[in-house]
Design a protein around this motif. Structure first.
Motif, PDB file in Angstrom:
ATOM      1  N   THR A 106      46.575  10.883  10.209  1.00 32.87           N
ATOM      2  CA  THR A 106      45.506  11.323  11.112  1.00 32.87           C
ATOM      3  C   THR A 106      44.135  10.868  10.591  1.00 32.87           C
ATOM      4  OG1 THR A 106      46.862  13.251  11.572  1.00 32.87           O
ATOM      5  CG2 THR A 106      44.581  13.374  12.286  1.00 32.87           C
ATOM      6  N   ASP A 107      43.912  10.979   9.290  1.00 31.62           N
ATOM      7  CA  ASP A 107      42.620  10.565   8.718  1.00 31.62           C
ATOM      8  C   ASP A 107      42.439   9.050   8.826  1.00 31.62           C
ATOM      9  OD1 ASP A 107      42.294  13.221   8.084  1.00 31.62           O
ATOM     10  OD2 ASP A 107      43.005  13.003   6.015  1.00 31.62           O
ATOM     11  N   ALA A 108      43.531   8.309   8.592  1.00 32.65           N
ATOM     12  CA  ALA A 108      43.451   6.841   8.701  1.00 32.65           C
ATOM     13  C   ALA A 108      43.143   6.445  10.150  1.00 32.65           C
ATOM     14  CB  ALA A 108      44.756   6.212   8.237  1.00 32.65           C
ATOM     15  N   LEU A 109      43.770   7.129  11.090  1.00 30.38           N
ATOM     16  CA  LEU A 109      43.521   6.838  12.512  1.00 30.38           C
ATOM     17  C   LEU A 109      42.082   7.162  12.889  1.00 30.38           C
ATOM     18  CD1 LEU A 109      46.905   8.081  13.938  1.00 30.38           C
ATOM     19  CD2 LEU A 109      45.890   5.879  14.507  1.00 30.38           C
ATOM     20  N   MET A 110      41.552   8.224  12.309  1.00 34.10           N
ATOM     21  CA  MET A 110      40.151   8.584  12.590  1.00 34.10           C
ATOM     22  C   MET A 110      39.222   7.451  12.140  1.00 34.10           C
ATOM     23  SD  MET A 110      38.184  10.763  13.932  1.00 34.10           S
ATOM     24  CE  MET A 110      36.507  10.194  14.155  1.00 34.10           C
ATOM     25  N   GLN A 111      39.577   6.832  11.013  1.00 36.04           N
ATOM     26  CA  GLN A 111      38.759   5.689  10.565  1.00 36.04           C
ATOM     27  C   GLN A 111      38.856   4.529  11.546  1.00 36.04           C
ATOM     28  OE1 GLN A 111      38.506   4.418   6.578  1.00 36.04           O
ATOM     29  NE2 GLN A 111      39.214   6.354   5.722  1.00 36.04           N
ATOM     30  N   GLN A 112      40.072   4.292  12.052  1.00 42.77           N
ATOM     31  CA  GLN A 112      40.215   3.233  13.065  1.00 42.77           C
ATOM     32  C   GLN A 112      39.378   3.559  14.303  1.00 42.77           C
ATOM     33  OE1 GLN A 112      44.422   2.705  13.999  1.00 42.77           O
ATOM     34  NE2 GLN A 112      44.458   0.818  12.804  1.00 42.77           N
ATOM     35  N   ALA A 113      39.371   4.834  14.672  1.00 46.57           N
ATOM     36  CA  ALA A 113      38.610   5.240  15.861  1.00 46.57           C
ATOM     37  C   ALA A 113      37.116   4.990  15.650  1.00 46.57           C
ATOM     38  CB  ALA A 113      38.872   6.706  16.182  1.00 46.57           C
ATOM     39  N   LYS A 114      36.672   5.188  14.403  1.00 43.21           N
ATOM     40  CA  LYS A 114      35.238   4.976  14.112  1.00 43.21           C
ATOM     41  C   LYS A 114      34.877   3.499  14.138  1.00 43.21           C
ATOM     42  CE  LYS A 114      34.149   8.896  11.114  1.00 43.21           C
ATOM     43  NZ  LYS A 114      34.372   9.255   9.709  1.00 43.21           N
ATOM     44  N   ILE A 115      35.741   2.687  13.529  1.00 44.26           N
ATOM     45  CA  ILE A 115      35.438   1.242  13.437  1.00 44.26           C
ATOM     46  C   ILE A 115      35.670   0.569  14.792  1.00 44.26           C
ATOM     47  CG2 ILE A 115      35.949  -0.908  12.183  1.00 44.26           C
ATOM     48  CD1 ILE A 115      37.550   0.888  10.159  1.00 44.26           C
ATOM     49  N   GLY A 116      36.757   0.919  15.430  1.00 43.44           N
ATOM     50  CA  GLY A 116      37.132   0.267  16.689  1.00 43.44           C
ATOM     51  C   GLY A 116      37.461   1.316  17.718  1.00 43.44           C
ATOM     52  N   LYS A 117      38.721   1.344  18.158  1.00 42.60           N
ATOM     53  CA  LYS A 117      39.098   2.401  19.085  1.00 42.60           C
ATOM     54  C   LYS A 117      40.565   2.839  18.880  1.00 42.60           C
ATOM     55  CE  LYS A 117      40.357  -0.266  23.231  1.00 42.60           C
ATOM     56  NZ  LYS A 117      40.012  -1.666  23.098  1.00 42.60           N
ATOM     57  N   VAL A 118      40.799   4.092  19.224  1.00 47.13           N
ATOM     58  CA  VAL A 118      42.148   4.650  19.231  1.00 47.13           C
ATOM     59  C   VAL A 118      42.300   5.392  20.562  1.00 47.13           C
ATOM     60  CG1 VAL A 118      43.687   6.378  18.192  1.00 47.13           C
ATOM     61  CG2 VAL A 118      42.351   4.874  16.712  1.00 47.13           C
ATOM     62  N   ILE A 119      43.445   5.223  21.178  1.00 50.52           N
ATOM     63  CA  ILE A 119      43.698   5.894  22.461  1.00 50.52           C
ATOM     64  C   ILE A 119      44.689   7.043  22.247  1.00 50.52           C
ATOM     65  CG2 ILE A 119      44.680   5.591  24.797  1.00 50.52           C
ATOM     66  CD1 ILE A 119      42.076   4.058  24.496  1.00 50.52           C
ATOM     67  N   ALA A 120      44.377   8.185  22.836  1.00 50.61           N
ATOM     68  CA  ALA A 120      45.347   9.287  22.864  1.00 50.61           C
ATOM     69  C   ALA A 120      45.919   9.334  24.278  1.00 50.61           C
ATOM     70  CB  ALA A 120      44.662  10.604  22.532  1.00 50.61           C
ATOM     71  N   TYR A 121      47.223   9.486  24.349  1.00 51.10           N
ATOM     72  CA  TYR A 121      47.905   9.392  25.634  1.00 51.10           C
ATOM     73  C   TYR A 121      48.737  10.654  25.877  1.00 51.10           C
ATOM     74  CZ  TYR A 121      51.590   8.068  28.899  1.00 51.10           C
ATOM     75  OH  TYR A 121      52.478   8.056  29.938  1.00 51.10           O
ATOM     76  N   LYS A 122      48.410  11.342  26.973  1.00 48.09           N
ATOM     77  CA  LYS A 122      49.186  12.522  27.365  1.00 48.09           C
ATOM     78  C   LYS A 122      50.447  12.032  28.056  1.00 48.09           C
ATOM     79  CE  LYS A 122      47.431  16.481  29.650  1.00 48.09           C
ATOM     80  NZ  LYS A 122      46.250  17.007  30.334  1.00 48.09           N
ATOM     81  N   PHE A 123      51.531  12.043  27.304  1.00 48.59           N
ATOM     82  CA  PHE A 123      52.760  11.384  27.779  1.00 48.59           C
ATOM     83  C   PHE A 123      53.434  12.173  28.900  1.00 48.59           C
ATOM     84  CE2 PHE A 123      55.931  14.257  25.974  1.00 48.59           C
ATOM     85  CZ  PHE A 123      55.170  14.952  25.047  1.00 48.59           C
ATOM     86  N   LYS A 124      54.286  11.462  29.625  1.00 51.44           N
ATOM     87  CA  LYS A 124      55.112  12.121  30.647  1.00 51.44           C
ATOM     88  C   LYS A 124      56.460  12.449  30.029  1.00 51.44           C
ATOM     89  CE  LYS A 124      52.863   9.964  34.511  1.00 51.44           C
ATOM     90  NZ  LYS A 124      51.846   9.357  33.591  1.00 51.44           N
TER      91      LYS A 124
END
Ligand code: G1P
Length: 276
Positions: free
Chosen positions: A232-250
Protein backbone atom coordinates in the motif's frame (compact mmCIF):
# COMPACT_ATOMS: atom_id res chain seq x y z
CA UNK A 1 -0.05 -7.13 -22.27
CA UNK A 2 0.00 -8.84 -18.88
CA UNK A 3 1.50 -12.33 -19.06
CA UNK A 4 2.24 -13.19 -15.44
CA UNK A 5 0.34 -13.45 -12.21
CA UNK A 6 2.08 -13.38 -8.84
CA UNK A 7 0.66 -15.27 -5.89
CA UNK A 8 2.12 -14.32 -2.53
CA UNK A 9 1.66 -17.53 -0.56
CA UNK A 10 4.21 -17.41 2.22
CA UNK A 11 2.04 -16.33 5.18
CA UNK A 12 1.56 -18.41 8.31
CA UNK A 13 -2.26 -18.49 8.22
CA UNK A 14 -2.35 -17.83 11.95
CA UNK A 15 -6.12 -17.29 12.03
CA UNK A 16 -6.62 -20.82 10.76
CA UNK A 17 -4.49 -22.64 13.30
CA UNK A 18 -4.46 -25.51 14.01
CA UNK A 19 -5.50 -26.38 10.41
CA UNK A 20 -2.57 -24.37 9.03
CA UNK A 21 0.11 -25.86 11.28
CA UNK A 22 1.35 -28.25 8.59
CA UNK A 23 -0.97 -27.32 5.69
CA UNK A 24 -0.42 -24.01 3.88
CA UNK A 25 -3.48 -21.75 4.22
CA UNK A 26 -3.57 -21.42 0.42
CA UNK A 27 -4.22 -25.17 0.28
CA UNK A 28 -7.32 -25.06 2.49
CA UNK A 29 -10.23 -26.24 0.36
CA UNK A 30 -13.50 -24.52 -0.33
CA UNK A 31 -15.53 -27.63 -1.06
CA UNK A 32 -12.98 -29.88 -2.73
CA UNK A 33 -10.69 -27.27 -4.29
CA UNK A 34 -7.79 -25.45 -2.61
CA UNK A 35 -8.05 -21.66 -2.41
CA UNK A 36 -4.94 -21.24 -4.54
CA UNK A 37 -6.44 -23.26 -7.36
CA UNK A 38 -9.42 -20.88 -7.50
CA UNK A 39 -6.93 -18.03 -7.91
CA UNK A 40 -4.94 -19.83 -10.60
CA UNK A 41 -8.17 -20.62 -12.48
CA UNK A 42 -9.16 -16.94 -12.30
CA UNK A 43 -5.80 -15.98 -13.86
CA UNK A 44 -6.17 -18.65 -16.57
CA UNK A 45 -9.67 -17.42 -17.39
CA UNK A 46 -8.12 -13.96 -17.78
CA UNK A 47 -5.69 -15.45 -20.35
CA UNK A 48 -2.69 -15.38 -18.05
CA UNK A 49 -0.85 -18.68 -18.04
CA UNK A 50 2.38 -17.89 -16.21
CA UNK A 51 1.91 -18.33 -12.46
CA UNK A 52 4.66 -17.00 -10.22
CA UNK A 53 4.28 -18.23 -6.69
CA UNK A 54 6.07 -16.81 -3.67
CA UNK A 55 6.26 -19.54 -1.08
CA UNK A 56 8.00 -20.08 2.22
CA UNK A 57 9.01 -22.86 4.52
CA UNK A 58 6.47 -25.66 4.84
CA UNK A 59 4.75 -24.90 1.54
CA UNK A 60 5.93 -27.82 -0.57
CA UNK A 61 2.44 -29.23 -0.98
CA UNK A 62 1.73 -26.22 -3.22
CA UNK A 63 4.37 -27.36 -5.71
CA UNK A 64 3.16 -30.93 -5.54
CA UNK A 65 -0.43 -29.86 -6.13
CA UNK A 66 0.42 -28.13 -9.42
CA UNK A 67 2.49 -31.03 -10.69
CA UNK A 68 1.70 -34.37 -12.25
CA UNK A 69 1.09 -37.21 -9.79
CA UNK A 70 2.24 -40.16 -11.85
CA UNK A 71 1.24 -42.87 -9.41
CA UNK A 72 -2.23 -41.45 -8.77
CA UNK A 73 -2.85 -40.85 -12.47
CA UNK A 74 -1.80 -44.38 -13.34
CA UNK A 75 -4.03 -45.82 -10.63
CA UNK A 76 -7.09 -43.89 -11.80
CA UNK A 77 -6.57 -44.20 -15.55
CA UNK A 78 -9.41 -45.98 -17.32
CA UNK A 79 -11.41 -46.31 -14.11
CA UNK A 80 -14.74 -44.60 -13.33
CA UNK A 81 -12.81 -42.30 -10.97
CA UNK A 82 -10.57 -40.81 -13.64
CA UNK A 83 -12.76 -37.70 -14.00
CA UNK A 84 -11.90 -36.61 -10.45
CA UNK A 85 -8.47 -35.58 -11.70
CA UNK A 86 -9.70 -33.62 -14.70
CA UNK A 87 -9.98 -30.16 -13.17
CA UNK A 88 -6.46 -30.07 -11.76
CA UNK A 89 -4.98 -31.78 -14.83
CA UNK A 90 -6.48 -29.07 -17.04
CA UNK A 91 -4.85 -26.41 -14.86
CA UNK A 92 -1.47 -28.16 -14.98
CA UNK A 93 -1.66 -28.56 -18.76
CA UNK A 94 -2.60 -24.95 -19.39
CA UNK A 95 -0.31 -23.09 -17.01
CA UNK A 96 3.36 -22.92 -16.11
CA UNK A 97 4.45 -22.47 -12.51
CA UNK A 98 7.56 -20.84 -11.19
CA UNK A 99 8.48 -20.52 -7.54
CA UNK A 100 10.62 -18.47 -5.26
CA UNK A 101 10.85 -18.52 -1.49
CA UNK A 102 10.43 -15.42 0.61
CA UNK A 103 13.38 -15.50 2.98
CA UNK A 104 11.85 -13.59 5.86
CA UNK A 105 8.29 -12.67 6.64
CA UNK A 106 8.52 -8.93 6.10
CA UNK A 107 5.03 -8.19 4.84
CA UNK A 108 3.15 -8.24 1.54
CA UNK A 109 5.46 -5.65 -0.06
CA UNK A 110 8.47 -7.83 0.67
CA UNK A 111 6.66 -10.94 -0.63
CA UNK A 112 5.95 -9.11 -3.89
CA UNK A 113 9.55 -7.90 -4.09
CA UNK A 114 10.71 -11.51 -3.59
CA UNK A 115 8.83 -12.32 -6.80
CA UNK A 116 10.88 -9.89 -8.93
CA UNK A 117 13.18 -12.60 -10.37
CA UNK A 118 10.07 -14.43 -11.63
CA UNK A 119 8.44 -11.33 -13.09
CA UNK A 120 11.27 -9.22 -14.53
CA UNK A 121 10.67 -5.83 -16.09
CA UNK A 122 7.01 -6.11 -17.08
CA UNK A 123 3.62 -5.26 -15.61
CA UNK A 124 1.99 -8.14 -13.77
CA UNK A 125 -1.11 -9.18 -11.88
CA UNK A 126 -1.24 -10.13 -8.20
CA UNK A 127 -3.83 -12.42 -6.63
CA UNK A 128 -4.09 -12.95 -2.89
CA UNK A 129 -5.66 -16.40 -2.89
CA UNK A 130 -7.44 -15.94 0.43
CA UNK A 131 -9.64 -13.33 -1.24
CA UNK A 132 -11.89 -15.60 -3.26
CA UNK A 133 -13.74 -13.58 -5.90
CA UNK A 134 -16.70 -14.56 -7.99
CA UNK A 135 -18.70 -12.92 -10.72
CA UNK A 136 -21.28 -14.36 -13.04
CA UNK A 137 -19.55 -13.36 -16.27
CA UNK A 138 -16.19 -11.54 -16.55
CA UNK A 139 -14.02 -12.37 -13.56
CA UNK A 140 -12.42 -9.65 -11.44
CA UNK A 141 -8.91 -9.99 -12.87
CA UNK A 142 -10.23 -9.82 -16.45
CA UNK A 143 -12.16 -6.68 -15.54
CA UNK A 144 -8.93 -5.13 -14.26
CA UNK A 145 -6.92 -6.15 -17.33
CA UNK A 146 -9.35 -4.20 -19.51
CA UNK A 147 -8.70 -1.14 -17.38
CA UNK A 148 -4.96 -1.68 -17.58
CA UNK A 149 -5.22 -1.52 -21.37
CA UNK A 150 -6.84 1.86 -20.96
CA UNK A 151 -4.72 3.43 -18.19
CA UNK A 152 -1.34 1.61 -18.38
CA UNK A 153 -0.73 2.14 -14.68
CA UNK A 154 -1.07 0.19 -11.43
CA UNK A 155 -4.65 -0.72 -10.52
CA UNK A 156 -6.12 -1.92 -7.23
CA UNK A 157 -9.54 -3.52 -6.80
CA UNK A 158 -11.63 -1.98 -4.02
CA UNK A 159 -14.98 -2.52 -2.36
CA UNK A 160 -17.08 -0.56 0.09
CA UNK A 161 -16.26 -1.65 3.62
CA UNK A 162 -17.87 -0.87 6.97
CA UNK A 163 -15.77 1.96 8.36
CA UNK A 164 -15.29 0.15 11.67
CA UNK A 165 -13.40 -2.56 9.76
CA UNK A 166 -10.90 -0.16 8.15
CA UNK A 167 -8.12 -1.66 10.30
CA UNK A 168 -8.29 -4.84 8.18
CA UNK A 169 -7.59 -3.16 4.83
CA UNK A 170 -5.53 -0.81 2.81
CA UNK A 171 -8.00 2.07 2.41
CA UNK A 172 -7.98 4.53 -0.48
CA UNK A 173 -9.33 7.94 -1.20
CA UNK A 174 -9.65 9.16 -4.74
CA UNK A 175 -11.44 11.25 -7.29
CA UNK A 176 -14.09 9.55 -9.36
CA UNK A 177 -12.96 9.57 -12.98
CA UNK A 178 -15.18 11.50 -15.38
CA UNK A 179 -17.89 9.45 -17.06
CA UNK A 180 -17.28 6.45 -14.85
CA UNK A 181 -18.95 5.28 -11.68
CA UNK A 182 -16.39 2.73 -10.60
CA UNK A 183 -12.92 4.13 -11.34
CA UNK A 184 -11.03 6.47 -9.02
CA UNK A 185 -7.77 8.35 -9.41
CA UNK A 186 -6.11 7.57 -6.09
CA UNK A 187 -4.82 10.47 -4.03
CA UNK A 188 -4.52 8.80 -0.67
CA UNK A 189 -3.85 5.28 0.51
CA UNK A 190 -3.35 4.10 4.07
CA UNK A 191 -2.59 0.58 5.28
CA UNK A 192 -4.98 -0.61 8.02
CA UNK A 193 -5.98 2.76 9.47
CA UNK A 194 -8.04 3.09 12.63
CA UNK A 195 -11.63 4.05 11.71
CA UNK A 196 -11.09 7.62 12.95
CA UNK A 197 -8.05 8.01 10.65
CA UNK A 198 -9.49 6.21 7.65
CA UNK A 199 -9.39 8.24 4.42
CA UNK A 200 -12.67 6.69 3.32
CA UNK A 201 -14.65 3.48 3.02
CA UNK A 202 -13.08 1.91 -0.06
CA UNK A 203 -10.95 -1.04 1.02
CA UNK A 204 -8.40 -2.75 -1.21
CA UNK A 205 -9.01 -6.43 -1.87
CA UNK A 206 -6.47 -8.98 -3.01
CA UNK A 207 -6.35 -8.15 -6.71
CA UNK A 208 -3.71 -5.83 -8.13
CA UNK A 209 -2.13 -4.95 -11.44
CA UNK A 210 1.33 -3.53 -10.82
CA UNK A 211 3.77 -1.79 -13.12
CA UNK A 212 7.36 -3.00 -12.68
CA UNK A 213 8.71 0.27 -11.23
CA UNK A 214 7.01 -0.97 -8.03
CA UNK A 215 10.10 -3.14 -7.42
CA UNK A 216 12.46 -0.14 -7.36
CA UNK A 217 10.11 1.70 -5.01
CA UNK A 218 9.91 -1.31 -2.68
CA UNK A 219 13.70 -1.65 -2.66
CA UNK A 220 14.11 1.94 -1.52
CA UNK A 221 11.47 1.73 1.20
CA UNK A 222 12.15 1.18 4.89
CA UNK A 223 10.14 -1.35 6.87
CA UNK A 224 7.36 0.26 8.93
CA UNK A 225 7.00 0.15 12.72
CA UNK A 226 5.65 -3.42 12.48
CA UNK A 227 8.78 -4.52 10.62
CA UNK A 228 6.89 -4.83 7.34
CA UNK A 229 7.16 -3.48 3.81
CA UNK A 230 3.64 -2.56 2.74
CA UNK A 231 2.54 -2.70 -0.89
CA UNK A 232 0.00 0.00 0.00
CA UNK A 233 2.82 2.44 0.84
CA UNK A 234 4.67 1.61 -2.39
CA UNK A 235 1.46 2.18 -4.37
CA UNK A 236 0.97 5.52 -2.63
CA UNK A 237 4.38 6.55 -3.93
CA UNK A 238 3.36 5.53 -7.44
CA UNK A 239 0.20 7.58 -7.04
CA UNK A 240 2.29 10.61 -6.07
CA UNK A 241 4.78 10.29 -8.92
CA UNK A 242 2.32 9.17 -11.58
CA UNK A 243 -1.09 7.64 -11.17
CA UNK A 244 -2.83 4.66 -9.59
CA UNK A 245 -6.42 3.68 -10.33
CA UNK A 246 -8.78 2.13 -7.79
CA UNK A 247 -11.53 0.07 -9.36
CA UNK A 248 -14.80 -0.89 -7.70
CA UNK A 249 -15.07 -4.35 -9.19
CA UNK A 250 -18.20 -6.18 -10.24
CA UNK A 251 -18.81 -9.36 -8.31
CA UNK A 252 -18.40 -10.60 -4.78
CA UNK A 253 -15.35 -11.22 -2.65
CA UNK A 254 -15.11 -13.69 0.21
CA UNK A 255 -12.43 -13.03 2.79
CA UNK A 256 -11.28 -16.62 3.20
CA UNK A 257 -8.43 -15.52 5.46
CA UNK A 258 -11.13 -15.26 8.09
CA UNK A 259 -13.25 -18.14 9.37
CA UNK A 260 -16.55 -16.32 8.79
CA UNK A 261 -15.71 -15.44 5.18
CA UNK A 262 -14.45 -18.96 4.59
CA UNK A 263 -17.75 -20.43 5.81
CA UNK A 264 -19.68 -17.96 3.63
CA UNK A 265 -17.64 -18.97 0.57
CA UNK A 266 -18.21 -22.64 1.33
CA UNK A 267 -21.96 -22.06 1.63
CA UNK A 268 -22.03 -20.04 -1.56
CA UNK A 269 -20.29 -22.74 -3.60
CA UNK A 270 -22.26 -25.56 -1.95
CA UNK A 271 -25.53 -23.80 -2.85
CA UNK A 272 -24.46 -22.90 -6.36
CA UNK A 273 -23.58 -26.56 -7.01
CA UNK A 274 -26.84 -27.77 -5.48
CA UNK A 275 -25.06 -29.64 -2.68
CA UNK A 276 -27.08 -27.97 0.09
C1 G1P B 1 -3.41 -7.29 2.59
C2 G1P B 1 -3.04 -5.84 2.26
C3 G1P B 1 -4.23 -4.92 2.48
C4 G1P B 1 -5.44 -5.43 1.70
C5 G1P B 1 -5.73 -6.90 2.05
C6 G1P B 1 -6.81 -7.47 1.16
O1 G1P B 1 -3.63 -7.39 3.98
O2 G1P B 1 -1.92 -5.45 3.05
O3 G1P B 1 -3.91 -3.62 2.06
O4 G1P B 1 -6.56 -4.61 2.00
O5 G1P B 1 -4.56 -7.71 1.89
O6 G1P B 1 -7.15 -8.78 1.54
P1 G1P B 1 -3.73 -8.79 4.75
O7 G1P B 1 -5.16 -9.22 4.65
O8 G1P B 1 -2.79 -9.73 4.07
O9 G1P B 1 -3.33 -8.50 6.17
Amino acid sequence: MIRKCLFPAAGYGTRFLPATKAVPKEMLPVLNKPLLQYGVEEALAANISNMAIVTGRGKRSIEDHFDNAFELETQLKNTPKEHYLKEITDVINNATFTYVRQKQMLGLGDAILSGEPLIGNESFAVILADDLCINEDTNVLSQMLKLYDKYQCSIVAVEEIPINESYKYGVINGKLIKNSNDQYLVNEMVEKPKPENSPGNLGIIGRYILTPDIFQILKQMQVNNKGELQITDALMQQAKIGKVIAYKFKGQRFDCGDIKGYVQATNYFAKSKGII
